[in-house]
Design an enzyme around this catalytic site. Sequence first.
Site, PDB file in Angstrom:
ATOM      1  N   ARG A  15       0.833  -1.190   0.000  1.00  0.00           N
ATOM      2  CA  ARG A  15       0.000   0.000   0.000  1.00  0.00           C
ATOM      3  C   ARG A  15       0.875   1.250   0.000  1.00  0.00           C
ATOM      4  O   ARG A  15       2.075   1.175   0.251  1.00  0.00           O
ATOM      5  CB  ARG A  15      -0.934   0.003   1.218  1.00  0.00           C
ATOM      6  CG  ARG A  15      -2.036  -1.022   1.163  1.00  0.00           C
ATOM      7  CD  ARG A  15      -2.830  -1.080   2.461  1.00  0.00           C
ATOM      8  NE  ARG A  15      -2.056  -1.667   3.558  1.00  0.00           N
ATOM      9  CZ  ARG A  15      -2.520  -1.839   4.794  1.00  0.00           C
ATOM     10  NH1 ARG A  15      -3.749  -1.424   5.093  1.00  0.00           N
ATOM     11  NH2 ARG A  15      -1.772  -2.398   5.718  1.00  0.00           N
ATOM     12  N   LYS A  75       1.465   2.010   7.241  1.00  0.00           N
ATOM     13  CA  LYS A  75       1.762   1.223   8.436  1.00  0.00           C
ATOM     14  C   LYS A  75       2.682   1.981   9.389  1.00  0.00           C
ATOM     15  O   LYS A  75       3.307   2.975   9.024  1.00  0.00           O
ATOM     16  CB  LYS A  75       2.403  -0.110   8.049  1.00  0.00           C
ATOM     17  CG  LYS A  75       1.433  -1.077   7.413  1.00  0.00           C
ATOM     18  CD  LYS A  75       0.207  -1.352   8.285  1.00  0.00           C
ATOM     19  CE  LYS A  75       0.537  -2.088   9.557  1.00  0.00           C
ATOM     20  NZ  LYS A  75      -0.679  -2.269  10.418  1.00  0.00           N
ATOM     21  N   TYR A  94      -1.197   4.729  10.406  1.00  0.00           N
ATOM     22  CA  TYR A  94      -1.612   3.793  11.448  1.00  0.00           C
ATOM     23  C   TYR A  94      -0.435   3.581  12.393  1.00  0.00           C
ATOM     24  O   TYR A  94       0.701   3.384  11.947  1.00  0.00           O
ATOM     25  CB  TYR A  94      -2.023   2.444  10.850  1.00  0.00           C
ATOM     26  CG  TYR A  94      -3.342   2.471  10.109  1.00  0.00           C
ATOM     27  CD1 TYR A  94      -4.525   2.741  10.774  1.00  0.00           C
ATOM     28  CD2 TYR A  94      -3.396   2.201   8.746  1.00  0.00           C
ATOM     29  CE1 TYR A  94      -5.738   2.754  10.098  1.00  0.00           C
ATOM     30  CE2 TYR A  94      -4.605   2.208   8.062  1.00  0.00           C
ATOM     31  CZ  TYR A  94      -5.771   2.494   8.741  1.00  0.00           C
ATOM     32  OH  TYR A  94      -6.967   2.510   8.077  1.00  0.00           O
ATOM     33  N   HIS A  96      -1.048   1.939  16.073  1.00  0.00           N
ATOM     34  CA  HIS A  96      -1.337   0.782  16.930  1.00  0.00           C
ATOM     35  C   HIS A  96      -0.273   0.656  18.025  1.00  0.00           C
ATOM     36  O   HIS A  96       0.434  -0.349  18.143  1.00  0.00           O
ATOM     37  CB  HIS A  96      -1.402  -0.500  16.091  1.00  0.00           C
ATOM     38  CG  HIS A  96      -2.484  -0.482  15.053  1.00  0.00           C
ATOM     39  ND1 HIS A  96      -3.823  -0.538  15.386  1.00  0.00           N
ATOM     40  CD2 HIS A  96      -2.430  -0.411  13.695  1.00  0.00           C
ATOM     41  CE1 HIS A  96      -4.553  -0.515  14.266  1.00  0.00           C
ATOM     42  NE2 HIS A  96      -3.732  -0.422  13.242  1.00  0.00           N
ATOM     43  N   GLU A 118      -6.067   5.198  13.375  1.00  0.00           N
ATOM     44  CA  GLU A 118      -7.018   4.308  14.041  1.00  0.00           C
ATOM     45  C   GLU A 118      -7.710   4.912  15.248  1.00  0.00           C
ATOM     46  O   GLU A 118      -8.663   4.319  15.764  1.00  0.00           O
ATOM     47  CB  GLU A 118      -6.336   2.987  14.443  1.00  0.00           C
ATOM     48  CG  GLU A 118      -5.392   3.076  15.619  1.00  0.00           C
ATOM     49  CD  GLU A 118      -3.975   3.449  15.241  1.00  0.00           C
ATOM     50  OE1 GLU A 118      -3.104   3.392  16.125  1.00  0.00           O
ATOM     51  OE2 GLU A 118      -3.748   3.809  14.062  1.00  0.00           O
ATOM     52  N   ASP A 270      -3.324  -6.307  15.352  1.00  0.00           N
ATOM     53  CA  ASP A 270      -2.648  -5.000  15.400  1.00  0.00           C
ATOM     54  C   ASP A 270      -2.701  -4.393  16.791  1.00  0.00           C
ATOM     55  O   ASP A 270      -1.845  -3.587  17.163  1.00  0.00           O
ATOM     56  CB  ASP A 270      -3.296  -4.026  14.407  1.00  0.00           C
ATOM     57  CG  ASP A 270      -2.696  -4.140  13.013  1.00  0.00           C
ATOM     58  OD1 ASP A 270      -1.489  -4.393  12.916  1.00  0.00           O
ATOM     59  OD2 ASP A 270      -3.432  -3.974  12.036  1.00  0.00           O
TER      60      ASP A 270
END
Length: 373
Positions: A15, A75, A94, A96, A118, A270
């Site tokens: 991605r 990520k 993101y 996490h 998130e 995650d």
Amino acid sequence: MKIGVPKEIKTHEYRVGLTPGSVREAVAHGHEVLVETDCAGRIGLFDADYLRAGARIASTAAEIFASADLIVKVKEPQPAECRMLREGQTLFTYLHLAPDPAQAKALLASGVTAIAYETVTSPRGGLPLLAPMSEVAGRMSVHCGAHCLETEQGGRGMLLGGVAGVAPAKVVVLGAGVAGWNAAHMAVGLEADVTVLDINLERLYAIKQQFGPAVTTLYSTRAAVEEQILVADLVIAAVLVPGAAAPKLITRQHVKDMRRGSVIVDIAIDQGGTAETSRPTTHAAPTYVVDEVVHYCVANMPGAVARTSTFALNNATLPYLLALADKGPLQAVAADPWLRTGLNIHAGRITHPAVAQALGQTFTDPAGIVPRA
């Protein structure tokens, strides 16, 4: 503002933070966009596409991290990327952080402002930047689980929907949020025997209204979870507490007592995972077996369908990106209380209460950091 888009370096992650269409919008707003060469060639987005959209191409990630004011990724930054982040820079991706103290420590040390997709919320209490990937992961979980149920993968050797004269597989979905809803949708479509558990009665009611007798809905208690997973062929764990570690609903004893060859697909990996036996895996080695139960715990599931995921993610993140670039990060989070919930780290301090609690760190209220709107 100078916006930087590095190539993702997590294992089998294809991605990309911005599509050429998103770059074109940012450039139209007067911003400069620097994109690492061949950052999205695997999904059919090439340097020439980014150049036509108005971006400049950088030969290395180091060039981007050294010069960009706002880094846009998909990520969480890997250790090498964390070392390139610096004070005064903003990271939008993101994160996490709850199950990842090493990453949190590195981001705190860098002095960066880190805004996590998130934990951005909506006025209705949703998670608008997590929802697209939850939709993808929920749909993928059924595909992946069905594959894992095959005998050669260590599974029970069951076809999810069965055939005439043979019962379908029993699919148990823990969580009726976006991921769980989409998992149920796909499992119903494949004619599995589907049960969904949640503590939100409104979500269970909505699922029942949509799917009718094709889905059994149950209020989630310890007894109900245990009863269902012990007779399941495929368990899809899709429980989420925004910013916090996922609750451990599936114990080691549960796994020992599950059917031989049954499968757990842990979408919540995650955030640390819903099973005590879950640990992150990659697309290169997605599964492992504990007590004859197959575990699929890939931490970047949507990366397997990277083109679909990239466009879905950009549809959601673009308005927030433009706000951050147009107003400046701190001014943008001051003006938008829902974007402010995405602020996880600023200048060496943790600014999200659930993240701070999960990591055992001190929470700093962002109200004392951001300027008044």
